[in-house]
Enzyme design. Structure first.
Site, PDB file in Angstrom:
ATOM      1  N   THR A 195      -7.446   3.438 -22.085  1.00  0.00           N
ATOM      2  CA  THR A 195      -8.678   3.789 -21.377  1.00  0.00           C
ATOM      3  C   THR A 195      -9.572   4.552 -22.160  1.00  0.00           C
ATOM      4  OG1 THR A 195      -9.579   4.728 -19.544  1.00  0.00           O
ATOM      5  CG2 THR A 195      -7.372   5.533 -19.851  1.00  0.00           C
ATOM      6  N   CYS A 244     -15.590   1.205 -22.385  1.00  0.00           N
ATOM      7  CA  CYS A 244     -14.608   1.048 -21.319  1.00  0.00           C
ATOM      8  C   CYS A 244     -13.799  -0.136 -21.446  1.00  0.00           C
ATOM      9  CB  CYS A 244     -15.311   0.878 -20.069  1.00  0.00           C
ATOM     10  SG  CYS A 244     -14.521   0.748 -18.656  1.00  0.00           S
TER      11      CYS A 244
END
Length: 232
Positions: free
Chosen positions: A83, A197
């Site tokens: 992430t 992202c």
């Protein structure tokens, strides 16, 4: 071959992409029936997201540091935090283990530097776009000017990530909205745009625009393979 420790589940949708990208690339390099040596610790993203909203970054650091330590104890040679956003607490995670943490912004910055990119747009969660932990690393380590969208566009980018992409929802209207944001960043002089992202590549990829996109999920996964296969 080194064993890759994946700290995932943020969200599981993008972690699945990491697993596939890593194994496909490693098999492309080694052939036969080779696959990656991986140990995965996948968190419950519901709990993580609530703590993000509450800005409980210290508690998040504690949780992910403990999970990272479990990867080390399971034999991982290095850790990949699957992430972008939670690299905010990467310094805490790195301090909790004795094995390296492969930073997603460093892997991305190296590709940008190789491509001679000096000004780049950044899409991601509001935390990644608005806080300094990601932008400043690219600026300080790689000399790259990072541009973020305006407030309205940031809200769109963030909400689509949490309300749609993390739930596996792919919406063409949202894709068109993202592409308009990318066009506006390009109009501001950005030579490329970071998909900062790990869920964004589920919605937008290079086939959708002539503007150069930097898929951090793919970049990070390929860097993990390179490190796993690197000679001592």
């Amino acid at each position: 071959m080194k064993k890759i420790g994946m700290l995932g589940g943020m969200s599981w949708e993008s972690t699945a992409q990491y697993y596939e990208l890593i194994n496909r690339e490693l098999n492309r390099r080694l052939g036969c029936l080779h696959s990656a040596r991986i140990v995965l610790n996948s968190v419950d993203f519901h709990d993580i997201e609530l703590l993000q909203k509450a800005a409980e970054w210290g508690e998040l650091a504690d949780i992910l540091s403990e999970d990272a330590l479990s990867l080390e104890l399971a034999g991982a040679d290095f850790i990949v935090i699957c992430t972008n956003t939670m690299h905010k607490v990467e310094p805490d995670i790195a301090a909790a283990v004795t094995i390296p943490v492969l930073h997603i912004a460093d892997a991305t910055g190296q590709v940008l530097k190789t491509d001679n990119i000096r000004r780049v747009g950044l899409l991601g969660t509001a935390f990644t776009m608005e806080q300094d932990f990601y932008k400043s690393r690219l600026a300080t380590k790689f000399g790259i000017d990072v541009v973020i969208p305006n407030a309205e566009d940031r809200s769109l980018i963030h909400n689509v990530i949490y309300d749609e992409l993390c739930k596996g929802v792919i919406n063409d209207k949202s894709r068109q909205g993202y592409l308009k944001v990318i066009d506006r960043l390009h109009a501001e002089g950005c030579e490329g745009v970071i998909l900062g992202c790990t869920e964004i590549p589920l919605l937008v990829n290079q086939s959708h625009t002539d503007i150069v996109l930097y898929d951090t999920t793919k970049i990070h996964a390929l860097a993990a393979v390179a490190l796993a296969l690197a000679k001592e």
